[in-house]
Scaffold this active site. Structure first.
Site: not given
Length: 232
Positions: A114, A116
């Site tokens: 991921k 963010h």
């Protein structure tokens, strides 16, 4: 390294394993017939843990895992569920262990990092101490190897693998060549981790051999023949 002993009972006589096999059959997770495996074999039975697909079945499955793990004597500090099937397993087993008085943290990984928020590939509690990997079965050991790498990279120690069913059959390599050992034995011998199965193929055969229901008992010869050909 040997696998964790089911207890004093011999193969096919473990009460917890017999109860689990009966539960898997009643839930439609363990089916009989003719099924093509990833190795190209025609198997007379098929175990699909993805069909533990409602709250009641998942909760009961977690109870079986928890009881087996608590009886194993393994020193466990936390649980790790490899994506994807290991994720609900780790969460459900953590809840059940807490219900039985053993509150352990758990974590799991994403397939893709991921970029963010908190970022990274790991979700849940920080990987620390002795970490048990939870999965449904061990097919080729790939998921276990990846999990070991993630756990060690975080500075923790993989301490074992908990699975629902050990098929106890010969593994195949990347070319499809048959090996003299099973995927579970590979994890134990080559990766150095004990494997804790809730039940094994021997337990399944014990269940079928004791069946009064002719519909179920009738599958025993085919499963015995399959084990004679592919078993370890």
């Amino acid at each position: 390294m040997p696998s964790i002993d089911h207890g004093a009972a011999g193969p096919g006589q473990d009460t917890l394993a017999q109860d689990f096999v009966a539960f898997a059959v009643a839930s439609g997770v363990l089916r009989f017939g003719e099924f093509r495996t990833k190795a190209g074999r025609l198997s007379p039975y098929f175990f699909n843990a993805g069909l533990f697909d409602d709250g009641a079945k998942l909760g009961r499955l977690a109870e079986f895992y928890a009881r087996r793990l608590l009886a194993s004597g393994l020193g466990i500090d936390m649980l790790f569920g490899p994506a994807y099937k290991g994720i609900p397993l780790a969460a459900a087993v953590a809840v059940e262990l807490a219900r039985q008085g053993r509150n352990l943290p758990f974590a799991y990984n994403r397939k893709e990092a991921k970029d963010h928020g908190e970022g990274g590939t790991l979700v849940g509690a920080p990987l620390r101490g002795r970490v048990l990997i939870l999965d449904d079965v061990i097919s080729a050991g790939t998921s276990v190897r990846e999990s070991i790498a993630l756990i060690r990279a975080a500075g923790a120690t993989p301490c074992g693998v908990g699975i629902a069913l050990d098929r106890q059959e010969k593994a195949t390599d990347a070319s499809g060549a048959e090996q003299a050992w099973s995927a579970t034995q590979f994890v134990q011998r080559e990766l150095g981790l004990p494997v804790v199965p809730v039940a094994t193929l021997a337990d399944l055969l014990g269940y079928l051999d004791r069946q009064a229901d002719p519909g179920l008992a009738g599958h025993a010869p085919a499963v015995h023949a399959y084990r004679a050909r592919y078993g370890v």
